[in-house]
Design a protein around this motif. Structure first.
Motif, PDB file in Angstrom:
ATOM      1  N   LYS A  58      36.644  16.364  29.394  1.00 57.83           N
ATOM      2  CA  LYS A  58      35.612  17.393  29.254  1.00 57.83           C
ATOM      3  C   LYS A  58      35.693  18.040  27.873  1.00 57.83           C
ATOM      4  N   ARG A  59      36.927  18.324  27.441  1.00 58.05           N
ATOM      5  CA  ARG A  59      37.108  18.957  26.136  1.00 58.05           C
ATOM      6  C   ARG A  59      36.671  18.020  25.007  1.00 58.05           C
ATOM      7  N   ALA A  60      36.976  16.746  25.135  1.00 58.41           N
ATOM      8  CA  ALA A  60      36.590  15.771  24.109  1.00 58.41           C
ATOM      9  C   ALA A  60      35.070  15.643  24.028  1.00 58.41           C
ATOM     10  N   LYS A  61      34.402  15.688  25.166  1.00 58.80           N
ATOM     11  CA  LYS A  61      32.940  15.615  25.178  1.00 58.80           C
ATOM     12  C   LYS A  61      32.336  16.849  24.508  1.00 58.80           C
ATOM     13  N   LEU A  62      32.873  18.016  24.824  1.00 63.27           N
ATOM     14  CA  LEU A  62      32.368  19.250  24.206  1.00 63.27           C
ATOM     15  C   LEU A  62      32.619  19.249  22.705  1.00 63.27           C
ATOM     16  N   ARG A  63      33.781  18.760  22.300  1.00 61.69           N
ATOM     17  CA  ARG A  63      34.101  18.679  20.875  1.00 61.69           C
ATOM     18  C   ARG A  63      33.119  17.746  20.176  1.00 61.69           C
ATOM     19  N   SER A  64      32.813  16.634  20.809  1.00 63.09           N
ATOM     20  CA  SER A  64      31.860  15.677  20.239  1.00 63.09           C
ATOM     21  C   SER A  64      30.489  16.310  20.072  1.00 63.09           C
ATOM     22  N   MET A  65      30.035  17.006  21.092  1.00 62.72           N
ATOM     23  CA  MET A  65      28.713  17.633  21.041  1.00 62.72           C
ATOM     24  C   MET A  65      28.663  18.696  19.949  1.00 62.72           C
ATOM     25  N   ASN A  66      29.731  19.458  19.816  1.00 62.52           N
ATOM     26  CA  ASN A  66      29.763  20.498  18.774  1.00 62.52           C
ATOM     27  C   ASN A  66      29.717  19.877  17.382  1.00 62.52           C
ATOM     28  N   LEU A  67      30.425  18.783  17.190  1.00 64.90           N
ATOM     29  CA  LEU A  67      30.408  18.103  15.895  1.00 64.90           C
ATOM     30  C   LEU A  67      29.016  17.564  15.583  1.00 64.90           C
ATOM     31  N   LEU A  68      28.370  16.995  16.588  1.00 68.98           N
ATOM     32  CA  LEU A  68      27.063  16.375  16.376  1.00 68.98           C
ATOM     33  C   LEU A  68      25.950  17.393  16.168  1.00 68.98           C
ATOM     34  N   ARG A  69      26.204  18.633  16.505  1.00 68.43           N
ATOM     35  CA  ARG A  69      25.188  19.662  16.252  1.00 68.43           C
ATOM     36  C   ARG A  69      25.009  19.930  14.763  1.00 68.43           C
ATOM     37  N   SER A  70      26.068  19.718  13.998  1.00 66.41           N
ATOM     38  CA  SER A  70      26.017  20.060  12.575  1.00 66.41           C
ATOM     39  C   SER A  70      25.615  18.882  11.689  1.00 66.41           C
ATOM     40  N   LYS A  71      25.883  17.652  12.118  1.00 69.49           N
ATOM     41  CA  LYS A  71      25.536  16.476  11.306  1.00 69.49           C
ATOM     42  C   LYS A  71      25.597  15.221  12.160  1.00 69.49           C
ATOM     43  N   ALA A  72      25.020  14.149  11.630  1.00 65.36           N
ATOM     44  CA  ALA A  72      25.062  12.862  12.317  1.00 65.36           C
ATOM     45  C   ALA A  72      26.391  12.167  12.007  1.00 65.36           C
ATOM     46  N   TYR A  73      26.892  11.449  12.975  1.00 67.85           N
ATOM     47  CA  TYR A  73      28.126  10.690  12.816  1.00 67.85           C
ATOM     48  C   TYR A  73      27.908   9.254  13.283  1.00 67.85           C
ATOM     49  N   THR A  74      28.615   8.327  12.653  1.00 62.97           N
ATOM     50  CA  THR A  74      28.688   6.988  13.221  1.00 62.97           C
ATOM     51  C   THR A  74      29.719   7.035  14.343  1.00 62.97           C
ATOM     52  N   ARG A  75      29.764   5.961  15.115  1.00 66.90           N
ATOM     53  CA  ARG A  75      30.727   5.923  16.216  1.00 66.90           C
ATOM     54  C   ARG A  75      32.155   6.047  15.685  1.00 66.90           C
ATOM     55  N   ARG A  76      32.455   5.316  14.606  1.00 64.40           N
ATOM     56  CA  ARG A  76      33.823   5.350  14.092  1.00 64.40           C
ATOM     57  C   ARG A  76      34.169   6.710  13.491  1.00 64.40           C
ATOM     58  N   GLN A  89      43.602   8.237  23.720  1.00 64.16           N
ATOM     59  CA  GLN A  89      42.564   7.251  23.438  1.00 64.16           C
ATOM     60  C   GLN A  89      41.595   7.082  24.597  1.00 64.16           C
ATOM     61  N   ALA A  90      42.079   7.139  25.827  1.00 58.80           N
ATOM     62  CA  ALA A  90      41.189   6.989  26.983  1.00 58.80           C
ATOM     63  C   ALA A  90      40.150   8.102  27.020  1.00 58.80           C
ATOM     64  N   CYS A  91      40.549   9.304  26.645  1.00 59.29           N
ATOM     65  CA  CYS A  91      39.622  10.440  26.619  1.00 59.29           C
ATOM     66  C   CYS A  91      38.614  10.286  25.479  1.00 59.29           C
ATOM     67  N   ILE A  92      39.075   9.753  24.366  1.00 58.25           N
ATOM     68  CA  ILE A  92      38.183   9.504  23.230  1.00 58.25           C
ATOM     69  C   ILE A  92      37.105   8.504  23.631  1.00 58.25           C
ATOM     70  N   GLU A  93      37.516   7.412  24.270  1.00 61.09           N
ATOM     71  CA  GLU A  93      36.554   6.385  24.672  1.00 61.09           C
ATOM     72  C   GLU A  93      35.546   6.947  25.671  1.00 61.09           C
ATOM     73  N   GLU A  94      36.004   7.780  26.577  1.00 68.63           N
ATOM     74  CA  GLU A  94      35.094   8.373  27.555  1.00 68.63           C
ATOM     75  C   GLU A  94      34.083   9.288  26.865  1.00 68.63           C
ATOM     76  N   ALA A  95      34.551  10.064  25.911  1.00 67.41           N
ATOM     77  CA  ALA A  95      33.653  10.977  25.188  1.00 67.41           C
ATOM     78  C   ALA A  95      32.634  10.191  24.366  1.00 67.41           C
ATOM     79  N   LEU A  96      33.074   9.115  23.718  1.00 66.24           N
ATOM     80  CA  LEU A  96      32.159   8.299  22.919  1.00 66.24           C
ATOM     81  C   LEU A  96      31.104   7.641  23.796  1.00 66.24           C
ATOM     82  N   SER A  97      31.525   7.125  24.938  1.00 66.98           N
ATOM     83  CA  SER A  97      30.569   6.505  25.864  1.00 66.98           C
ATOM     84  C   SER A  97      29.556   7.526  26.359  1.00 66.98           C
ATOM     85  N   TYR A  98      30.021   8.737  26.568  1.00 64.27           N
ATOM     86  CA  TYR A  98      29.149   9.813  27.053  1.00 64.27           C
ATOM     87  C   TYR A  98      28.044  10.124  26.041  1.00 64.27           C
ATOM     88  N   VAL A  99      28.422  10.368  24.784  1.00 67.05           N
ATOM     89  CA  VAL A  99      27.411  10.731  23.787  1.00 67.05           C
ATOM     90  C   VAL A  99      26.521   9.536  23.442  1.00 67.05           C
TER      91      VAL A  99
END
Length: 210
Positions: A58-76, A89-99
């Motif tokens: 959940k925290r990784a997903k929220l962190r991802s969303m907050n980052l993407l609010r300010s600029k575009a990112y590639t997956r890497r 790493q498992a949490c990172i992959e879940e967050a990436l799949s989510y966004v």
């Protein structure tokens, strides 16, 4: 059961938790208290699974969303950001799949936008290099160029070179050998093909060494 072998200070109120001698995850002090995490104590499988499948994803997903609010990112790029946050790493992959599932990251779209934004100030080669550094593969980049080409968005590299020469106030008819070499090097480093550079500079291509 796993043994909490170390709880080390990280940044702010976060702490690094080591289980059985290996780094496991970062938690806030309140979470340490919630799961009764202390050095030398046992951590139950139930608590471990709660942290790994609920708290941190959940925290990784929220962190991802907050980052993407300010600029575009590639997956890497986004993966690198999350890794800097020391998420498992498992949490990172879940967050990436989510966004990705919501279209918040899309390497193809990122490549098309980047290409369109830089067609007038970067060579095709430099654009490709820059995108690859951002983690986008060659096939995706090629598909992006082709998609834009189908829409009539093309790059005239010769015209771009001539525009740059005009900005630099370069005149082929009066340029010295030193000025020619300097301009050639500048354009070459920007990724323009040698034959186009030489045509633009009115040079004999066989006389140039890089």
């Amino acid at each position: 059961m796993m043994t909490v072998t170390q709880v080390a200070e990280a940044s702010g109120s976060r702490r690094r938790v080591y289980l059985d001698g290996q780094f496991a995850f970062l938690l806030y002090q309140g979470e340490l208290r919630r799961f009764h995490i202390e050095e030398g104590q046992e951590l139950s499988e139930e608590s471990y699974q709660c942290i790994m499948t609920q708290i941190l994803p959940k925290r990784a997903k929220l962190r991802s969303m907050n980052l993407l609010r300010s600029k575009a990112y590639t997956r890497r790029q986004l993966e690198d950001k999350l890794r800097q946050g020391e998420y498992p790493q498992a949490c990172i992959e879940e967050a990436l799949s989510y966004v990705e599932s919501y279209g918040y990251i899309d390497d193809g779209r990122y490549a098309r936008d980047f290409i369109e934004a830089h067609l007038q100030d970067k060579s095709r080669s430099r654009i490709k290099t820059d995108l690859m550094k951002k983690g986008i593969d060659k096939d995706t980049i090629q598909e992006a160029f082709e998609a834009l080409g189908a829409l009539g968005v093309e790059q005239d590299e010769m015209e771009l070179i001539l525009t740059l020469l005009r900005k630099k106030k370069y005149r082929p008819d009066t340029a010295t050998k030193q000025e020619q070499q300097k301009m050639y090097g500048l354009l070459y480093r920007r990724g323009f093909p040698s034959d186009l550079i030489c045509r633009a500079l009115s040079l004999d291509i066989t006389s140039i060494s890089v």
